[in-house]
Design an enzyme around this catalytic site. Sequence first.
Site, PDB file in Angstrom:
ATOM      1  CD  GLU A 220      -2.114   2.125   0.787  1.00  0.00           C
ATOM      2  OE1 GLU A 220      -2.610   2.604  -0.256  1.00  0.00           O
ATOM      3  OE2 GLU A 220      -1.492   2.810   1.612  1.00  0.00           O
ATOM      4  CB  SER A 221       1.740   3.677  -2.670  1.00  0.00           C
ATOM      5  OG  SER A 221       0.468   4.248  -2.864  1.00  0.00           O
TER       6      SER A 221
ATOM      7  CB  CYS B 140       2.584  -2.855  -7.495  1.00  0.00           C
ATOM      8  SG  CYS B 140       0.811  -2.528  -7.512  1.00  0.00           S
TER       9      CYS B 140
ATOM     10  CB  ILE C  74      -2.839  -6.879  -7.147  1.00  0.00           C
ATOM     11  CG1 ILE C  74      -2.628  -8.328  -7.588  1.00  0.00           C
ATOM     12  CG2 ILE C  74      -3.782  -6.798  -5.939  1.00  0.00           C
ATOM     13  CD1 ILE C  74      -1.877  -9.177  -6.575  1.00  0.00           C
ATOM     14  NE  ARG C  75      -6.342  -1.178  -3.972  1.00  0.00           N
ATOM     15  CZ  ARG C  75      -5.714  -0.701  -2.898  1.00  0.00           C
ATOM     16  NH1 ARG C  75      -5.170  -1.518  -2.024  1.00  0.00           N
ATOM     17  NH2 ARG C  75      -5.639   0.595  -2.687  1.00  0.00           N
TER      18      ARG C  75
ATOM     19  CG  HIS D   5       2.548  -7.558  -7.732  1.00  0.00           C
ATOM     20  ND1 HIS D   5       3.099  -7.085  -6.565  1.00  0.00           N
ATOM     21  CD2 HIS D   5       1.412  -6.847  -7.934  1.00  0.00           C
ATOM     22  CE1 HIS D   5       2.333  -6.136  -6.073  1.00  0.00           C
ATOM     23  NE2 HIS D   5       1.300  -5.966  -6.888  1.00  0.00           N
TER      24      HIS D   5
ATOM     25  CD  GLU E  46       6.213  -8.988  -6.417  1.00  0.00           C
ATOM     26  OE1 GLU E  46       5.316  -8.320  -5.874  1.00  0.00           O
ATOM     27  OE2 GLU E  46       6.718  -8.668  -7.520  1.00  0.00           O
TER      28      GLU E  46
END
Length: 189
Positions: A47-48, A78, A136-137, A173, A175
């Site tokens: 979450e940035s 992300c 993802i978002r 992502h 990973e």
Amino acid sequence: MTVGILALQGDFREHEEMLRRIGAPTLQVRLPKHLDRVERLIIPGGESTTIGKLLAMYGLIEPLRARVREGMPIWGTCAGAILMAQRIADGRADQPSLRLMAVTARRNAFGSQLESFEIDLPVEALGGESLRMVFIRAPVLEDLGDDVTPLARLEDGRVVAARQANMLATCFHPELTSDERMHRYFLEM
């Protein structure tokens, strides 16, 4: 060569596992003193806003900026890509951020978590070979500076991976897949 992984929030363990699989030593970075022990750094997805606040709280913003200016390779995935962007299209002006890369990040460009998806797209840095991408978002990168090279685009042309000198940003992502190629690319930067 020790790879630092910012370990304040997000999916840092997945990056750590991927790097261990390919034989790269890692160190979880939580404090400025940890930066002295790494040659490159990954900022994971998560979450940035939360990661930005934690970067500020732990005094990491200026030391990180200094290391990147000195040439340390850095990769944001992300949320990490959002934090690296000089501009955040839909962010708050007072949101703590690194503001390193000459791009604008548009957060949640595809909608909510329910609109998350996977797709195979060619990546310029991988010789145009396709890579499985998990969104993802996810953000997209816009308004790329003249010295920023787009590495992957969606079919509609929006940029989802880019490089500027020693800085790499991916909106997806790597990973969360079994494909090691983006991590290997980062290690070769």
